[in-house]
Design an enzyme around this catalytic site. Structure first.
Site, mmCIF file in Angstrom:
data_model
loop_
_atom_site.group_PDB
_atom_site.id
_atom_site.type_symbol
_atom_site.label_atom_id
_atom_site.label_comp_id
_atom_site.label_asym_id
_atom_site.label_seq_id
_atom_site.Cartn_x
_atom_site.Cartn_y
_atom_site.Cartn_z
ATOM 1 N N HIS A 39 0.842 -1.199 0.000
ATOM 2 C CA HIS A 39 0.000 0.000 0.000
ATOM 3 C C HIS A 39 0.875 1.245 0.000
ATOM 4 C CE1 HIS A 39 -2.780 2.993 1.850
ATOM 5 N NE2 HIS A 39 -3.686 2.327 1.153
ATOM 6 N N GLU A 66 0.366 -1.010 -4.722
ATOM 7 C CA GLU A 66 -0.827 -0.164 -4.679
ATOM 8 C C GLU A 66 -0.369 1.277 -4.666
ATOM 9 O OE1 GLU A 66 -4.060 2.318 -2.987
ATOM 10 O OE2 GLU A 66 -2.001 2.078 -2.271
ATOM 11 N N ASP A 68 -1.647 5.653 -5.718
ATOM 12 C CA ASP A 68 -2.730 6.617 -5.928
ATOM 13 C C ASP A 68 -2.283 7.633 -6.965
ATOM 14 O OD1 ASP A 68 -4.289 5.932 -3.181
ATOM 15 O OD2 ASP A 68 -2.143 6.095 -2.801
ATOM 16 N N HIS A 81 -0.531 9.876 -2.789
ATOM 17 C CA HIS A 81 -1.751 9.522 -2.064
ATOM 18 C C HIS A 81 -2.654 10.722 -1.859
ATOM 19 C CE1 HIS A 81 -4.170 9.071 1.619
ATOM 20 N NE2 HIS A 81 -4.371 7.854 1.152
ATOM 21 N N GLU A 170 -5.438 3.841 -7.706
ATOM 22 C CA GLU A 170 -6.635 4.501 -7.191
ATOM 23 C C GLU A 170 -6.733 5.927 -7.701
ATOM 24 O OE1 GLU A 170 -9.107 5.687 -3.155
ATOM 25 O OE2 GLU A 170 -7.260 4.516 -2.960
#
Length: 328
Positions: A39, A66, A68, A81, A170
């Site tokens: 993450h 993962e 963003d 993020h 994301e």
């Protein structure tokens, strides 16, 4: 999908069954053992969403990254993020108000301190920030790395650097309370970037279902995970969480009016598997510990989005998945 809160309708599904559909064998994201999904590249152990973090987490055994994405003033997709620069870099203001050239000059590890207890606090002594100054050349990079590994990368650069590593992307917007327009703008730019990609080891997700739907319209061959709207629709008894969906990505619990509601459970994971969908759990709001990780492994989740991929990998090696998961 970090620091997100699940809409109330989603929580009402917890006692409801979902219809059975395609078996697990038809979905390559339903795993024989859970994926170690780093993450933000493992933001407790490495500086969030930097090339250094991605490389280090993969060396430690992570299976998937993962990250963003936001969009700069000149419509370039960058990996961060937050939608603002303040928390992790030496810049300030929104990504959307800066050009790519301005963002690329920043120190992406400026506020990182190697600690699982709030690694990005701003009240420490300057010398305690582990990699401050590496990005700007004021400090020597660790062996095998360079200054650019500690800056804010573009998504293009990450995809090029890791051509065979599964990546979860994301789509961010400023806040959940604001209008959806920024999410849609970011979905448009990301869709334009990925629509011609041959990669099928990517999953795109967003808190806003509208952003997921817009991206899927533009890049229908790229797998997606549903936003809150799509998850609620399916888990409340609908036939589908949305077009192109391969996995649910949800937290363990949700706090509502002082009550803890269970979202990720063995039963809900099984129901998703029976309908042909994988289940990834993110932990930003639930906390992380070996006890929590072992519980998720026992519940047969297909991936854990962990801020501590090094520590999680050790648990994966010592705590095998139950044999019962093979029939999920």
């Amino acid at each position: 999908m970090s620091h997100r809160r699940v809409a109330v309708p989603l929580l009402l599904m917890l006692s409801l069954a979902v219809p059975a559909g395609a078996r697990a064998a038809t979905n390559p994201w339903i795993e024989a053992k859970p994926l170690n999904i780093a993450h933000q590249g493992g933001e407790d152990e490495f500086p969030s969403n930097t090339m250094y973090a991605f490389k280090q987490s993969l060396k430690a055994g992570a299976d998937m990254l993962e990250l963003d994405v936001g969009v700069t003033k000149d419509d370039q997709v960058v990996v961060m993020h937050d939608t603002t620069l303040d928390r992790v870099t030496n810049g300030s203001g929104t990504i959307a108000s800066h050009t790519l050239a301005q963002v690329e000059k920043l120190d992406g590890a400026y506020w990182f301190h190697a600690s699982t207890a709030n690694a990005y606090r701003h009240d420490r002594k300057a010398k305690s920030y582990t990699f401050r100054g590496v990005a700007t050349g004021k400090r020597k990079a660790p062996k095998g790395y360079k200054a650019s590994d500690f800056r804010v990368p573009t998504l293009k650069a990450v995809l090029k650097a890791f051509p065979k590593t599964p990546i979860n992307i994301e789509i961010k917007g400023r806040t959940k309370a604001e209008a959806v327009e920024e999410y849609l703008k970011n979905a448009d730019v990301l869709g334009a970037l990925l629509k011609s990609s041959k990669r099928r080891d990517l999953i795109v997700v967003s808190f806003k279902q509208e952003a997921v739907d817009r991206f899927h319209q533009l890049a229908p061959a790229i797998p997606v995970a549903p936003g809150i709207g799509g998850s609620a629709n399916f888990l409340l008894g609908g036939t589908s969480p949305g077009d192109g969906v391969v996995a649910f990505q949800l937290p363990i619990t949700y706090e509502l009016n002082g009550q803890t509601l269970e979202v990720t459970t063995a039963g809900n994971v099984l129901r998703a598997h029976q309908a042909g969908y994988a289940w990834h759990t993110w932990l930003s709001d639930d906390g992380e510990s070996p006890t929590t990780w072992k519980k998720l492994i026992d519940w047969c989740v297909d991936g854990v989005m962990t801020a501590q991929p090094v520590a999680f990998e050790k648990v994966l090696k010592s705590h095998p998945r139950p044999a019962s998961c093979k029939t999920a």
